[in-house]
Design a protein around this motif. Structure first.
Motif, PDB file in Angstrom:
ATOM      1  N   HIS A   1      -4.208  -9.944   1.007  1.00 53.00           N
ATOM      2  CA  HIS A   1      -2.718  -9.518   0.260  1.00 53.00           C
ATOM      3  C   HIS A   1      -1.789 -10.225   1.143  1.00 53.00           C
ATOM      4  N   THR A   2      -1.904 -10.342   2.189  1.00 51.93           N
ATOM      5  CA  THR A   2      -0.757 -10.304   3.068  1.00 51.93           C
ATOM      6  C   THR A   2       0.228 -11.612   2.949  1.00 51.93           C
ATOM      7  N   TRP A   3      -0.232 -12.761   2.114  1.00 49.74           N
ATOM      8  CA  TRP A   3       0.650 -13.706   2.080  1.00 49.74           C
ATOM      9  C   TRP A   3       1.739 -13.503   0.594  1.00 49.74           C
ATOM     10  N   LEU A   4       1.331 -12.442  -0.346  1.00 48.61           N
ATOM     11  CA  LEU A   4       2.289 -12.475  -1.298  1.00 48.61           C
ATOM     12  C   LEU A   4       3.530 -12.102  -0.991  1.00 48.61           C
ATOM     13  N   PRO A   5       3.629 -10.761  -0.073  1.00 50.56           N
ATOM     14  CA  PRO A   5       5.109 -10.641  -0.154  1.00 50.56           C
ATOM     15  C   PRO A   5       5.952 -11.591   0.833  1.00 50.56           C
ATOM     16  N   ASP A   6       5.365 -12.206   1.769  1.00 46.71           N
ATOM     17  CA  ASP A   6       6.046 -13.172   2.367  1.00 46.71           C
ATOM     18  C   ASP A   6       6.361 -14.445   1.522  1.00 46.71           C
TER      19      ASP A   6
ATOM     20  N   PHE B   1      -3.501   1.135  -5.609  1.00 45.50           N
ATOM     21  CA  PHE B   1      -3.003   2.030  -4.948  1.00 45.50           C
ATOM     22  C   PHE B   1      -2.046   1.684  -3.389  1.00 45.50           C
ATOM     23  N   PHE B   2      -2.744   0.887  -2.768  1.00 42.15           N
ATOM     24  CA  PHE B   2      -2.096   0.341  -1.644  1.00 42.15           C
ATOM     25  C   PHE B   2      -0.672  -0.017  -1.993  1.00 42.15           C
ATOM     26  N   ALA B   3      -0.852  -1.159  -2.830  1.00 38.86           N
ATOM     27  CA  ALA B   3       0.326  -1.829  -3.060  1.00 38.86           C
ATOM     28  C   ALA B   3       1.602  -0.830  -3.565  1.00 38.86           C
ATOM     29  N   ALA B   4       1.108  -0.069  -4.337  1.00 43.50           N
ATOM     30  CA  ALA B   4       2.090   0.922  -5.033  1.00 43.50           C
ATOM     31  C   ALA B   4       2.854   1.731  -3.909  1.00 43.50           C
ATOM     32  N   THR B   5       1.902   2.293  -2.895  1.00 44.60           N
ATOM     33  CA  THR B   5       2.355   3.138  -2.073  1.00 44.60           C
ATOM     34  C   THR B   5       3.274   2.249  -1.114  1.00 44.60           C
ATOM     35  N   VAL B   6       3.057   0.909  -0.784  1.00 45.19           N
ATOM     36  CA  VAL B   6       4.085   0.298  -0.049  1.00 45.19           C
ATOM     37  C   VAL B   6       5.372  -0.008  -0.609  1.00 45.19           C
ATOM     38  N   GLY B   7       5.354  -0.268  -2.105  1.00 39.52           N
ATOM     39  CA  GLY B   7       6.360  -0.464  -2.757  1.00 39.52           C
ATOM     40  C   GLY B   7       7.425   0.618  -2.793  1.00 39.52           C
ATOM     41  N   LEU B   8       7.058   1.793  -2.461  1.00 37.24           N
ATOM     42  CA  LEU B   8       7.931   3.143  -2.593  1.00 37.24           C
ATOM     43  C   LEU B   8       9.110   2.905  -1.712  1.00 37.24           C
ATOM     44  N   VAL B   9       8.945   2.152  -0.539  1.00 32.32           N
ATOM     45  CA  VAL B   9       9.920   2.174   0.628  1.00 32.32           C
ATOM     46  C   VAL B   9      10.406   1.014   0.965  1.00 32.32           C
ATOM     47  N   GLN B  10      10.126  -0.105   0.194  1.00 32.22           N
ATOM     48  CA  GLN B  10      10.639  -1.720   0.506  1.00 32.22           C
ATOM     49  C   GLN B  10      12.150  -1.464  -0.034  1.00 32.22           C
ATOM     50  N   ASN B  11      13.017  -2.293   0.857  1.00 35.68           N
ATOM     51  CA  ASN B  11      14.419  -2.326   0.393  1.00 35.68           C
ATOM     52  C   ASN B  11      14.767  -3.811  -0.045  1.00 35.68           C
ATOM     53  N   ASP B  12      14.146  -4.677  -0.037  1.00 29.35           N
ATOM     54  CA  ASP B  12      14.167  -6.058  -0.669  1.00 29.35           C
ATOM     55  C   ASP B  12      13.788  -5.944  -1.997  1.00 29.35           C
ATOM     56  N   ILE B  13      14.718  -6.394  -3.077  1.00 30.73           N
ATOM     57  CA  ILE B  13      14.506  -6.514  -4.479  1.00 30.73           C
ATOM     58  C   ILE B  13      13.513  -7.127  -4.726  1.00 30.73           C
ATOM     59  N   LYS B  14      13.160  -8.325  -4.165  1.00 31.56           N
ATOM     60  CA  LYS B  14      12.085  -9.086  -4.652  1.00 31.56           C
ATOM     61  C   LYS B  14      10.481  -8.865  -4.206  1.00 31.56           C
TER      62      LYS B  14
ATOM     63  N   ALA C   1       7.218  -8.010  -5.891  1.00 31.80           N
ATOM     64  CA  ALA C   1       6.231  -8.425  -5.354  1.00 31.80           C
ATOM     65  C   ALA C   1       4.970  -7.450  -4.879  1.00 31.80           C
ATOM     66  N   TYR C   2       5.225  -6.147  -4.474  1.00 30.38           N
ATOM     67  CA  TYR C   2       4.014  -5.274  -4.365  1.00 30.38           C
ATOM     68  C   TYR C   2       3.713  -4.917  -5.873  1.00 30.38           C
ATOM     69  N   SER C   3       4.716  -4.622  -6.522  1.00 29.47           N
ATOM     70  CA  SER C   3       4.266  -4.400  -7.889  1.00 29.47           C
ATOM     71  C   SER C   3       3.376  -5.235  -8.541  1.00 29.47           C
ATOM     72  N   THR C   4       3.650  -6.639  -8.304  1.00 31.10           N
ATOM     73  CA  THR C   4       2.536  -7.510  -8.598  1.00 31.10           C
ATOM     74  C   THR C   4       1.361  -7.464  -8.151  1.00 31.10           C
TER      75      THR C   4
ATOM     76  N   LYS D   1       3.805  -1.601   5.911  1.00 33.61           N
ATOM     77  CA  LYS D   1       2.766  -2.142   5.095  1.00 33.61           C
ATOM     78  C   LYS D   1       1.326  -1.753   5.594  1.00 33.61           C
ATOM     79  N   TRP D   2       1.160  -0.724   5.928  1.00 30.62           N
ATOM     80  CA  TRP D   2      -0.125   0.091   6.417  1.00 30.62           C
ATOM     81  C   TRP D   2      -0.488  -0.699   7.894  1.00 30.62           C
ATOM     82  N   TYR D   3       0.392  -1.370   8.348  1.00 32.06           N
ATOM     83  CA  TYR D   3       0.046  -2.280   9.712  1.00 32.06           C
ATOM     84  C   TYR D   3      -1.003  -3.424   9.498  1.00 32.06           C
ATOM     85  N   VAL D   4      -1.394  -3.676   8.330  1.00 34.57           N
ATOM     86  CA  VAL D   4      -2.536  -4.630   8.216  1.00 34.57           C
ATOM     87  C   VAL D   4      -2.021  -5.844   8.932  1.00 34.57           C
TER      88      VAL D   4
END
Length: 643
Positions: free
Chosen positions: A240-245, A296-309, A313-316, A561-564
């Protein structure tokens, strides 16, 4: 009609790509937008013809490869699944094309941008209309290429180049699995044609092949390898690591590729391969587990992101996990239904965020926003509609499709179905929280933007707002209008030609007979998430910072992001660089060059330097050398010549 849907975007790409320099921005916009709108209208007619009237088509384009026993024709396969994907791809793409007219109005490279958009759309249409694995792979790789070009569109930004390369490399890992999966089926069955493969699979259910001394099941191996390809393209956990970037690309790219179309290619692949996956319960269980973990993973990371996009992206990523969890329990119809509805509200959220970024002079950090509700009310309304649909507010599109997936996981029968149910319900809570967090941080409370930025805040032009309105209509009504067709009483006739289900697969029937608490669980989570977001960001806005300080390790774990990425850097990137440097410095430099061309040239230089020293210009030096030669010859004849 179907050929026109596929090839009109190609026409737009060629026109804007070849003649864009002479057409200029306006000409390139017309050359790409008009064919896309026509294709979208034709796709709606195709949906009525194929989906509602039950027609299916095989349209021969040309004979592509014919080499011995290997045949692969270029043929368009148009059934219900294809018709659904045609609507999703063409409508979202057409709206993104129109939206980009306003969003990219100040960019000097508009012809190139619009050409890339149309190229991506053509590749995606090639993928969803494929009738064999070769054509599917052609579209699959074409989508990857177009994604690389669009993510790195602003190629002068190092971060955009890095993101494009990362997306390309990570997807190649998944694509390697896809190639092996296709090869497994071809060498076992002798064909790449879908129908031929599907007919042969029941006979292969119990067959194995020898690999490294082990008997490996053919069907399960093929399914897992195909799913590996789907994991890469659909950004599942570990790939998944490519998607947020990829958010480094322009916002319309995020909406087109990373919300509605490209990332759903993996979901489409597994749904298309239902006649194969149905004969491998183990592979379906793996799909369920990976999908649930991703949600579950992406939802937890989305909780603390500050960039609106990045939040979107983590929601996707999380919503794609929902779709795969549904596919894994055999609920192919709810998965495709969520793919369909998700395209509308997620594209709406991405384009809405683009409207916010446009208004805020390219600012994407939500911590520097706030109080925009009165300044851009139309954008606020569109974002509210998208958020309601995403969180599953009753009677919006997400309510019908996402809740159906959660119910299907509860009713499933594979060993991981309850694990998936729990993960998805918890993810629904997190989804509600981070979605409303985005709304409250961006549009409500005190403004945190600079006065200079606030002085330029303005509503987006009509050419950007009109696509938002169309998507908002879909986000509200798509679930209500199509639920009976996709997952209701009419679903069996609707999906008959395109989705195969084994005789033991009763998940769609059983999901209507689960306990009431399981049915209402996602709605309850939606309400709780909203309430917590109101408390954190409207009632007591100091609470989030306090909680982050008190739970600093957990906060940093989620923020990173769970340090992946860091784990991958340690396990793969650094060792790869170390090996590369070793081979370069030691292998290539010291051994190959040192003993090869560099070594030979150095020895030649040493010899020539010695010879040059002999050329002193003094006669007695040359006489002495001649005497040495005579002495050497005499010695040779005295001792060596005696034999």
């Amino acid at each position: 009609m179907f050929s026109a849907i596929v090839f009109l975007p190609l026409l737009g790409f060629l026109t804007a790509g070849i003649f864009g320099r002479w057409l200029g921005p306006r000409g390139a916009q017309i050359a790409t937008c008009v064919p896309m709108v026509i294709a979208a209208i034709l796709a709606a007619f195709a949906f009525v013809d194929v989906g509602l009237q039950g027609e299916t088509y095989r349209i021969q384009v040309l004979t592509w490869i014919n080499s011995g026993a290997f045949e692969a024709d270029w043929r368009l396969r148009v059934d219900t699944l294809t018709a659904v994907m045609l609507v999703v791809v063409t409508w979202v793409s057409a709206l993104v094309h129109i939206y980009s007219i306003g969003y990219m109005s100040h960019d000097p490279q508009q012809p190139r941008f619009f050409a890339y958009l149309s190229l991506f759309t053509f590749a995606m249409l090639m993928l969803v209309t494929a009738d064999n694995f070769v054509q599917l792979f052609f579209g699959w790789e074409g989508v990857g290429l177009a994604s690389y070009l669009l993510i790195g569109f602003w190629y002068k930004k190092p971060s955009a180049n890095a993101a494009a390369i990362k997306a390309f490399v990570v997807n190649r890992i998944g694509d390697f699995g896809l190639i092996l999966g296709i090869a497994t089926l071809f060498f076992t069955i002798g064909s790449v044609d879908f129908d031929t493969v599907f007919k042969a699979i029941p006979e292969l259910q119990d067959k194995t092949f020898l690999f490294l001394g082990y008997d490996v099941p053919v069907v399960t191996t093929a399914c897992l390898l195909l799913f590996m390809g789907a994991m890469g393209k659909s950004a599942q956990f570990l790939l998944h690591t490519w998607l947020p970037d990829a958010m480094e690309g322009p916002t319309p790219v995020s909406a087109l590729i990373h919300a509605a179309t490209m990332v759903t290619a993996g979901v489409f692949l597994v749904a298309r391969m239902s006649p194969v996956f149905e004969f491998s319960p183990f592979a379906l269980t793996v799909v369920t587990i990976i999908g649930a973990i991703t949600a579950f993973f992406a939802a937890t990371v989305g909780l603390v992101q500050n960039d609106i996009k990045r939040v979107i992206a983590y929601s996707t990523c999380s919503q794609l996990g929902y779709m795969f969890a549904a596919l894994g329990v055999g609920a192919y119809e709810p998965a495709v239904f969520h793919l369909f509805t998700h395209a509308f509200f997620k594209a709406l959220l991405f384009l809405g965020s683009g409207s916010v970024i446009h208004a805020m002079s390219d600012e994407q950090d939500m911590r520097k926003m706030g109080g925009l509700f009165r300044m851009i009310p139309a954008t606020w309304l569109m974002m509210i509609i998208g958020t309601l649909a995403l969180t599953g507010f009753p009677f919006t599109a997400g309510y019908f499709s996402k809740d159906a997936i959660i119910e299907a996981t509860f009713a499933g029968e594979n060993p991981a179905h309850m694990f998936a149910f729990v993960m998805l319900v918890v993810a629904a809570l997190f989804t509600s929280f981070y979605s409303w967090r985005l709304i409250f941080l961006t549009f409500h409370g005190q403004s945190r933007a600079s006065n200079e930025t606030l002085s330029h805040v303005h509503e987006s032009p009509m050419v950007m707002m009109l696509p938002l309105v169309v998507l908002a209509v879909g986000a509200v009504f798509a679930g209500m209008a199509f639920s009976d067709l996709f997952i209701g009483k009419a679903h069996e006739a609707f999906w008959l030609s395109s989705i195969f289900k084994g005789p033991d697969n009763h998940v769609l029937h059983d999901m209507h007979h689960i306990p009431a608490w399981a049915i209402w669980a996602p709605t309850a989570m939606m309400v709780i998430g909203l309430a917590v977001a109101v408390l954190f960001y409207l009632v007591k806005p100091e609470l989030p910072k306090q909680l982050a300080r008190e739970q600093e390790p957990l906060y940093k774990f989620l923020l990173n992001k769970w340090y992946v990425d860091e784990i991958y850097d340690f396990l793969f990137v650094r060792p790869a660089f170390w090996v590369g440097r070793l081979l370069w410095k030691q292998g290539d430099g010291r051994i190959i060059d040192g003993l090869g061309p560099d070594g030979v040239s150095a020895r030649v230089l040493d010899v020539t330097r010695g010879v040059v020293r002999l050329q002193s210009g003094y006669l007695y030096h040359y006489a002495f050398a001649m005497l040495l030669g005579v002495a050497a010859l005499a010695t040779y004849f005295m001792f060596g010549g005696a034999h």
